[in-house]
Design an enzyme around this catalytic site. Structure first.
Site, PDB file in Angstrom:
ATOM      1  N   GLU A   1       0.843  -1.221   0.000  1.00 29.39           N
ATOM      2  CA  GLU A   1       0.000   0.000   0.000  1.00 29.39           C
ATOM      3  C   GLU A   1       0.865   1.253   0.000  1.00 29.39           C
ATOM      4  OE1 GLU A   1      -3.120  -1.328  -0.735  1.00 29.39           O
ATOM      5  OE2 GLU A   1      -2.964   0.809  -1.056  1.00 29.39           O
TER       6      GLU A   1
HETATM    7  C1  LIG Z   1       2.312  -9.760   0.559  1.00 29.78           C
HETATM    8  C2  LIG Z   1       2.159  -8.652  -0.432  1.00 29.78           C
HETATM    9  C3  LIG Z   1       0.900  -8.309  -0.897  1.00 29.78           C
HETATM   10  C4  LIG Z   1       0.761  -7.311  -1.854  1.00 29.78           C
HETATM   11  N1  LIG Z   1      -0.488  -7.045  -2.362  1.00 29.78           N
HETATM   12  C5  LIG Z   1      -0.597  -6.221  -3.443  1.00 29.78           C
HETATM   13  C6  LIG Z   1      -1.835  -6.079  -4.136  1.00 29.78           C
HETATM   14  O1  LIG Z   1      -2.863  -6.656  -3.745  1.00 29.78           O
HETATM   15  N2  LIG Z   1      -1.871  -5.316  -5.261  1.00 29.78           N
HETATM   16  C7  LIG Z   1      -0.762  -4.672  -5.740  1.00 29.78           C
HETATM   17  O2  LIG Z   1      -0.853  -4.010  -6.759  1.00 29.78           O
HETATM   18  N3  LIG Z   1       0.422  -4.760  -5.095  1.00 29.78           N
HETATM   19  C8  LIG Z   1       0.538  -5.529  -3.973  1.00 29.78           C
HETATM   20  N4  LIG Z   1       1.742  -5.662  -3.329  1.00 29.78           N
HETATM   21  C9  LIG Z   1       2.903  -4.927  -3.844  1.00 29.78           C
HETATM   22  C10 LIG Z   1       3.353  -3.801  -2.934  1.00 29.78           C
HETATM   23  O3  LIG Z   1       2.434  -2.753  -2.944  1.00 29.78           O
HETATM   24  C11 LIG Z   1       4.768  -3.429  -3.370  1.00 29.78           C
HETATM   25  O4  LIG Z   1       5.625  -4.472  -2.964  1.00 29.78           O
HETATM   26  C12 LIG Z   1       5.213  -2.101  -2.800  1.00 29.78           C
HETATM   27  O5  LIG Z   1       4.479  -1.042  -3.335  1.00 29.78           O
HETATM   28  C13 LIG Z   1       6.705  -1.834  -3.046  1.00 29.78           C
HETATM   29  O6  LIG Z   1       7.058  -2.047  -4.384  1.00 29.78           O
HETATM   30  P1  LIG Z   1       8.315  -2.989  -4.714  1.00 29.78           P
HETATM   31  O7  LIG Z   1       8.108  -4.282  -4.019  1.00 29.78           O
HETATM   32  O8  LIG Z   1       8.518  -3.027  -6.170  1.00 29.78           O
HETATM   33  O9  LIG Z   1       9.541  -2.289  -4.020  1.00 29.78           O
HETATM   34  P2  LIG Z   1      10.429  -1.127  -4.668  1.00 29.78           P
HETATM   35  O10 LIG Z   1       9.562  -0.082  -5.256  1.00 29.78           O
HETATM   36  O11 LIG Z   1      11.459  -1.747  -5.527  1.00 29.78           O
HETATM   37  O12 LIG Z   1      11.113  -0.523  -3.373  1.00 29.78           O
HETATM   38  C14 LIG Z   1      12.346  -0.994  -2.802  1.00 29.78           C
HETATM   39  C15 LIG Z   1      12.802   0.025  -1.755  1.00 29.78           C
HETATM   40  O13 LIG Z   1      13.068   1.268  -2.412  1.00 29.78           O
HETATM   41  C16 LIG Z   1      12.301   2.319  -1.843  1.00 29.78           C
HETATM   42  N5  LIG Z   1      11.894   3.243  -2.904  1.00 29.78           N
HETATM   43  C17 LIG Z   1      11.384   2.945  -4.113  1.00 29.78           C
HETATM   44  N6  LIG Z   1      11.117   4.075  -4.794  1.00 29.78           N
HETATM   45  C18 LIG Z   1      11.455   5.109  -4.001  1.00 29.78           C
HETATM   46  C19 LIG Z   1      11.399   6.518  -4.128  1.00 29.78           C
HETATM   47  N7  LIG Z   1      10.925   7.126  -5.214  1.00 29.78           N
HETATM   48  N8  LIG Z   1      11.869   7.264  -3.098  1.00 29.78           N
HETATM   49  C20 LIG Z   1      12.327   6.675  -1.985  1.00 29.78           C
HETATM   50  N9  LIG Z   1      12.389   5.357  -1.799  1.00 29.78           N
HETATM   51  C21 LIG Z   1      11.954   4.581  -2.788  1.00 29.78           C
HETATM   52  C22 LIG Z   1      11.121   1.626  -1.188  1.00 29.78           C
HETATM   53  O14 LIG Z   1      10.557   2.383  -0.124  1.00 29.78           O
HETATM   54  C23 LIG Z   1      11.754   0.330  -0.705  1.00 29.78           C
HETATM   55  O15 LIG Z   1      12.369   0.516   0.532  1.00 29.78           O
HETATM   56  C24 LIG Z   1       1.902  -6.618  -2.326  1.00 29.78           C
HETATM   57  C25 LIG Z   1       3.172  -6.942  -1.824  1.00 29.78           C
HETATM   58  C26 LIG Z   1       3.304  -7.939  -0.898  1.00 29.78           C
HETATM   59  C27 LIG Z   1       4.688  -8.292  -0.410  1.00 29.78           C
END
Ligand SMILES: Cc1cc2nc3c(=O)[nH]c(=O)nc-3n(C[C@H](O)[C@H](O)[C@H](O)COP(=O)(O)OP(=O)(O)OC[C@H]3O[C@@H](n4cnc5c(N)ncnc54)[C@H](O)[C@@H]3O)c2cc1C
Length: 570
Positions: A433
């Site tokens: 989220e």
């Molecule tokens: C169990 C689970 C359920 C989920 N359910 C859903 C769902 O129902 N629907 C859905 O669409 N998604 C879902 N997600 C996805 C979730 O919303 C994402 O994992 C989350 O938004 C982070 O994206 P990412 O994993 O690609 O991490 P990344 O975006 O790669 O982030 C990696 C790190 O970099 C930081 N970061 C990235 N960009 C920036 C920035 N611009 N500035 C500062 N820091 C930054 C982040 O804070 C994090 O610490 C789910 C994830 C999990 C693990």
């Protein structure tokens, strides 16, 4: 010990601290009287304790699994879900026009807390549906609303939210899923989505996906994204699930926790979808769903904190170890100062997060129940509090659950007690989220775009509470001053990245200070010695962190970039 729903505590905060009784004075929420609230919370509490809590271990030990393309849920989840749907808990805030109860969101927050404390994995399913209901109420065509809303509100069908793709996580604008008009008003949606919570299951007859995708003329980035409703089964004219749509679950993730919630990799292969909101207006529509879900996820952090605290306290009251260092104690580890510190911290932070989450929901309710400038002020208050509810709420959920493991000693590391499950399950709430890093950036960028007006109004409320207590007011006021100074610094910072560098500490400091404010208000409202002792602990022992956090928040970005990539690796 099994979970006990904190119904009286919720009522106390609603009525005596937040003044949520004002809702019943509005035309929109006239039915939400204290009696009605009490009856609703008692009933939801009973279901959570008796029906949902017994399912929590089964969800952890027997994760949802993919069998021949169909997701089978954990033992007992079908019955648990039926209790939630038949109890009317999915659509309690939804518009009565489509079968909802039209109740305030603050009541949904209370009910969601209890469902999430008892079984976080299962409760994530109705949370997703609630977000989808709100998005459709605001943005879908009348035809889509008439067809889908009654089914979602009754819980016969469930909802999901599909943003994330392998290359598009926090950066949603990088998504590649496509949608092409079929010429008959529908669209052909294709692409792969990952991490989709409750992407498929056997608890309801249809699963409705809200999918972000790009139309052929959609520009790159977030401005070219549109939102589509893509059901697992295409509804017939009578609104029954018809033929299967061209979509499937490719696999389920193996996770650190939240095992009972199937997290799916979804493939859409020319699936039929309907546009929700205007072309290229997908982000605005999705934001409706995300703001609801952000508060909902903050409540998940609160819920796990409450459950972890209850379990840790029960254990501390039973476990005997070492010499009892205090007179008239219990003779258990509860008498040790360090264990006391952990439990007091857990209790204070849980109460603080509850107050923040409920005040956020209450503000959003007041925004819907009032008009003009008044509505705008409440909306701004709710919008400002939302990233704090999500970021601080889930960070503290993780912290409290971790302390819960520690209170148990070695037994905390042994799965039987259940303390470890809270710790594993809650961890994702700080990630999904919008990660908590993204929440903090939202707080210092988007939520300060009003020049700090909403922030200053919150600080003025804190100052008013501080002024009403001669003993603790001085310390609360000092925390408020540190925040105020940092707010000025943020607004004057020449570069946005300097603000971002301090965003995390600033959000934490704001959450802690709000905690002191609410706990002191609670103590003053009841004139109760126990509540005053808890407020004192929060203000004297936890709020001193605020000035240090604020000092770090005002340091800017230079130190963070002082080591380049090579230096970090050396
Ligand atoms: C169990 C689970 C359920 C989920 N359910 C859903 C769902 O129902 N629907 C859905 O669409 N998604 C879902 N997600 C996805 C979730 O919303 C994402 O994992 C989350 O938004 C982070 O994206 P990412 O994993 O690609 O991490 P990344 O975006 O790669 O982030 C990696 C790190 O970099 C930081 N970061 C990235 N960009 C920036 C920035 N611009 N500035 C500062 N820091 C930054 C982040 O804070 C994090 O610490 C789910 C994830 C999990 C693990």
């Amino acid at each position: 010990m099994t979970y006990q729903a904190p119904v009286r505590e919720m009522q106390f905060y609603l009525n005596a601290v937040l003044g949520a009784t004002r809702l019943a004075g509005t035309e929109r929420f006239a039915e939400a009287t204290p009696d009605m609230t009490e009856a609703i919370l008692a009933e939801a509490g009973r279901m959570s304790e008796e029906v949902l809590a017994p399912l929590n271990r089964a969800g952890d030990e027997h994760p949802a699994r993919l069998e021949n393309g169909v997701v089978r849920t954990s033992p007992g989840f079908i019955d648990g879900y039926r209790a939630i749907a038949e109890g009317g808990w999915v659509g309690m805030a939804a518009d009565p026009e489509h079968g909802g109860l039209g109740l305030p969101m603050v009541l949904t927050a209370c009910v969601n807390e209890m469902m999430s404390s008892s079984c976080l994995a299962l409760s994530l399913n109705p949370l997703m549906t609630q977000g989808q209901i709100e998005a459709l109420e605001h943005h879908a065509s009348e035809a889509l609303q008439t067809l889908y809303l009654p089914k979602l509100i009754s819980g016969e069908w469930t909802g999901t939210m599909n943003l994330t793709e392998p290359q598009a996580g926090s950066d949603v604008g990088a998504l590649r899923s496509k949608a092409e008009p079929k010429g008959d008003g529908t669209y052909r949606v294709s692409g792969q989505k990952i991490y989709i919570s409750w992407g498929d299951h056997d608890m309801a007859e249809n699963v409705c996906h809200l999918v972000l995708a790009r139309l052929p003329d959609g520009v790159p980035g977030t401005k070219g994204i549109s939102l589509f409703l893509v059901p697992k089964y295409l509804p017939t004219e009578e609104g029954k699930p018809g033929v299967a749509n061209s979509l499937k679950v490719i696999s389920l993730e193996h996770k650190m926790g939240l095992h009972g919630s199937p997290t799916a990799v979804m493939e859409y292969d020319g699936a039929t979808g309907w546009l929700v909101g205007p072309p290229h207006g997908g982000m605005a529509a999705m934001f409706t769903m995300m703001n609801n879900a952000r508060l909902g996820v903050g409540v998940q952090g609160l819920a796990q904190a409450e459950a972890a605290y209850q379990k840790a306290l029960a254990y501390a009251l039973e476990r005997k170890q070492g010499r009892v260092p205090v007179e008239g104690g219990t003779g258990t580890i509860l008498d040790h100062a360090d264990v006391r510190r952990m439990l007091m911290t857990m209790k204070a932070l849980t109460s603080a997060v509850r107050a923040i989450c409920l005040d956020t929901a209450f503000s959003l309710d007041m925004a819907r129940a009032t008009e003009g400038d008044e509505a705008a002020r409440w909306a701004a208050r709710g919008a400002f509090l939302t990233p704090i509810a999500k970021g601080f709420g889930t960070d503290m959920g993780c912290h409290v659950a971790e302390l819960g493991v520690q209170v148990h000693g070695g037994m905390g590391f042994i799965e039987e007690t259940g303390a470890a499950q809270f710790y594993r399950d809650v961890r994702v709430t700080a990630i999904y989220e919008g990660t908590n890093g993204i929440q903090a950036m939202d707080l210092v960028a988007r939520k300060l775009m009003d020049g700090g007006v909403a922030a200053r109004e919150m600080l003025a409320e804190i100052a008013a509470t501080a002024a009403s207590d001669a003993v603790l007011g001085k310390d609360l006021d000092a925390a408020k001053d540190a925040l105020s100074e940092t707010l000025d610094w943020m607004l004057a910072a020449p570069e946005l990245n300097a603000r971002f560098a301090g965003a995390g500490p600033f959000l934490r400091a704001f959450g802690l200070t709000l905690g002191g404010h609410y706990l002191l208000k609670a103590a003053l409202a009841e004139g109760d010695a126990n509540r005053m002792a808890l407020a004192r602990f929060m203000i004297r022992q936890l709020l001193p962190q605020v000035s240090a956090l604020c000092a770090a928040a005002r340091e800017g970005a230079d130190d963070l970039y002082a080591l380049d990539a090579d230096a970090l690796a050396s």
